[in-house]
Design a protein around this motif. Structure first.
Motif, PDB file in Angstrom:
ATOM      1  N   MET A   1       0.813  -1.263  -0.088  1.00 40.22           N
ATOM      2  CA  MET A   1      -0.085  -0.019  -0.099  1.00 40.22           C
ATOM      3  C   MET A   1       0.835   1.274   0.152  1.00 40.22           C
ATOM      4  O   MET A   1       1.430   1.462   0.974  1.00 40.22           O
ATOM      5  N   ASP A   2       0.910   1.753  -1.153  1.00 41.94           N
ATOM      6  CA  ASP A   2       1.679   3.133  -1.296  1.00 41.94           C
ATOM      7  C   ASP A   2       1.068   4.264  -0.641  1.00 41.94           C
ATOM      8  O   ASP A   2      -0.001   4.421  -0.529  1.00 41.94           O
ATOM      9  N   ASP A   3       2.184   5.104  -0.396  1.00 45.77           N
ATOM     10  CA  ASP A   3       1.671   6.624   0.260  1.00 45.77           C
ATOM     11  C   ASP A   3       0.961   6.234   1.334  1.00 45.77           C
ATOM     12  O   ASP A   3      -0.101   7.077   1.574  1.00 45.77           O
ATOM     13  N   PHE A   4       1.304   5.142   2.275  1.00 40.93           N
ATOM     14  CA  PHE A   4       0.137   5.022   3.247  1.00 40.93           C
ATOM     15  C   PHE A   4       0.179   6.143   4.395  1.00 40.93           C
ATOM     16  O   PHE A   4       1.071   6.722   4.536  1.00 40.93           O
TER      17      PHE A   4
ATOM     18  N   ILE B   1       5.278   3.736   4.121  1.00 42.79           N
ATOM     19  CA  ILE B   1       5.046   5.061   4.796  1.00 42.79           C
ATOM     20  C   ILE B   1       5.456   6.289   3.809  1.00 42.79           C
ATOM     21  O   ILE B   1       6.426   6.129   3.245  1.00 42.79           O
ATOM     22  N   ASP B   2       4.462   7.202   3.336  1.00 48.43           N
ATOM     23  CA  ASP B   2       4.872   7.876   2.716  1.00 48.43           C
ATOM     24  C   ASP B   2       5.835   9.115   3.167  1.00 48.43           C
ATOM     25  O   ASP B   2       6.104   9.276   4.202  1.00 48.43           O
ATOM     26  N   GLN B   3       6.554   9.568   2.073  1.00 47.12           N
ATOM     27  CA  GLN B   3       7.529  10.306   2.430  1.00 47.12           C
ATOM     28  C   GLN B   3       7.278  11.494   3.070  1.00 47.12           C
ATOM     29  O   GLN B   3       8.056  12.188   3.774  1.00 47.12           O
TER      30      GLN B   3
ATOM     31  N   ALA C   1       9.775   2.494   4.558  1.00 43.84           N
ATOM     32  CA  ALA C   1       9.855   4.032   4.437  1.00 43.84           C
ATOM     33  C   ALA C   1      10.270   4.631   3.122  1.00 43.84           C
ATOM     34  O   ALA C   1      11.237   4.084   2.575  1.00 43.84           O
ATOM     35  N   GLU C   2       9.615   5.415   2.516  1.00 44.13           N
ATOM     36  CA  GLU C   2      10.076   6.100   1.307  1.00 44.13           C
ATOM     37  C   GLU C   2      10.715   7.478   1.692  1.00 44.13           C
ATOM     38  O   GLU C   2      10.013   7.959   2.645  1.00 44.13           O
ATOM     39  N   GLY C   3      11.576   7.985   0.720  1.00 45.11           N
ATOM     40  CA  GLY C   3      11.878   9.427   0.796  1.00 45.11           C
ATOM     41  C   GLY C   3      12.826   9.499   2.177  1.00 45.11           C
ATOM     42  O   GLY C   3      12.878  10.507   2.784  1.00 45.11           O
TER      43      GLY C   3
HETATM   44 CA    CA Z   1       4.966   6.410  -2.427  1.00 44.33          CA
END
Ligand code: CA
Ligand code: C2E
Ligand code: CA
Ligand code: CA
Length: 279
Positions: free
Chosen positions: A178-181, A201-203, A235-237
């Motif tokens: 699940m992207d941009d959660f 986890i969204d950036q 975690a992204e970003g």
């Molecule tokens: Ca994303």
């Protein structure tokens, strides 16, 4: 001629006209781009806490003549609006699976995972599931190495329909993240019903870690939620060691961001793999 209405609005506003023209050009160029193979995938590595590469996210790039390399932020919305996203999204899944198939032949790289972004319009297609399975079968990739990234808004459009499609692909082994959660309207009720393997986890929550107390709370909550649901969490970003250390302290297992590497063209990504420990 300048046509004005009572509020002083110009219908032949040159700036407005230029914007419309740019949009028309973009749409026309997108159609050509697919036929002329101007798209390519960049690969951003994903890391474990121990610093091993566990896979990558495939990120679309467009080599637009006379414009250079264009990022999806500049064309995905238009591609969605004019439905080019459907064949383009199919192309992305095929290109991603072809790359996975190449890695699979190398004993050192054969467990690398590849995350692929799926747009709402693409997912909504009646034949989305058989399309994906056709590509998986044709390329011979192990389905569990393909991770489809969906967004909450995509799922919310039609929760039962999304669950049905996800279950079909899940039964074949495909994974879901699940992207941009945290940025959408998450409801625990549906989250527990989705056959997910990962929350991303969204950036926007990662960005202020260490500076704003509230974001730490949100990130901890998301990680706790993932735990309780038996999902892994990435975690992204991630841009700074402080962010990474805080995330790790909160229990985050996987990391992606400029701290480790930007998205890379395939040759550079393969070079990175050569110089890395691969899980
Ligand atoms: Ca994303
Ligand atoms: P996303 O899925 O949330 O992807 C993460 C974006 O953050 C990527 O932007 C990535 O280059 C960027 N990024 C990575 N590390 C960092 C970091 O440390 N700091 C910051 N500030 N940014 C970082 P990109 O490649 O421009 O893609 C933008 C969006 O376009 C993606 O957001 C995704 O929603 C969409 N997209 C990309 N490729 C595809 C695709 O193949 N299909 C579809 N439907 N959408 C795509
Ligand atoms: Ca993504
Ligand atoms: Ca995002």
């Amino acid at each position: 001629i300048k046509a004005r209405n009572g509020h002083g609005l110009c219908f032949f506003d040159p700036e407005m006209q230029q914007k419309i023209q740019q949009r028309v050009d973009l749409e026309a160029d997108l159609r050509v781009a697919l036929a002329e193979q101007q798209f390519c995938l960049y690969y951003q590595p994903q890391y474990t806490l121990q610093g091993e590469v566990l896979g990558a996210e495939a990120l679309l790039r467009w080599q637009r003549p006379e414009h250079g390399l264009v990022s999806p932020g500049e064309f995905i919305a238009v591609a969605e609006a004019c439905e080019i996203i459907v064949p383009l999204g199919q192309w992305v899944i095929r290109a991603a699976c072809e790359q996975l198939a190449l890695w699979q032949r190398d004993p050192r790289l054969q467990q690398l995972q590849l995350a692929v972004n799926v747009s709402a319009r693409q997912f909504r297609q009646a034949d989305f599931v058989p399309q994906v399975m056709d590509v998986v079968q044709a390329t011979g990739v192990q389905p569990h190495l393909l991770k489809l990234e969906l967004t909450e808004s995509l799922v919310i459009e039609d929760v039962q329909g999304a669950i049905a499609k996800m279950q079909l692909l899940r039964a074949q082994g495909v994974h879901f993240s699940m992207d941009d959660f945290g940025t959408g309207h998450s409801s625990l009720t549906y989250l527990t019903q989705l056959p997910l393997q990962q929350l991303k986890i969204d950036q926007s929550f990662v960005r202020h870690l260490g500076t704003q107390h509230t974001d730490g709370v949100i990130v901890q909550t998301i990680i706790g939620m993932a735990r309780n649901l038996g999902l892994d969490v990435i975690a992204e970003g991630v841009e700074t060691p402080v962010q990474k250390d805080l995330l790790a302290a909160y229990g985050c297992e996987f990391f992606q961001g400029y701290l480790f590497s930007p998205p890379l063209p395939i040759a550079a990504f393969d070079a990175l793999l050569k110089a890395s420990v691969v899980r």
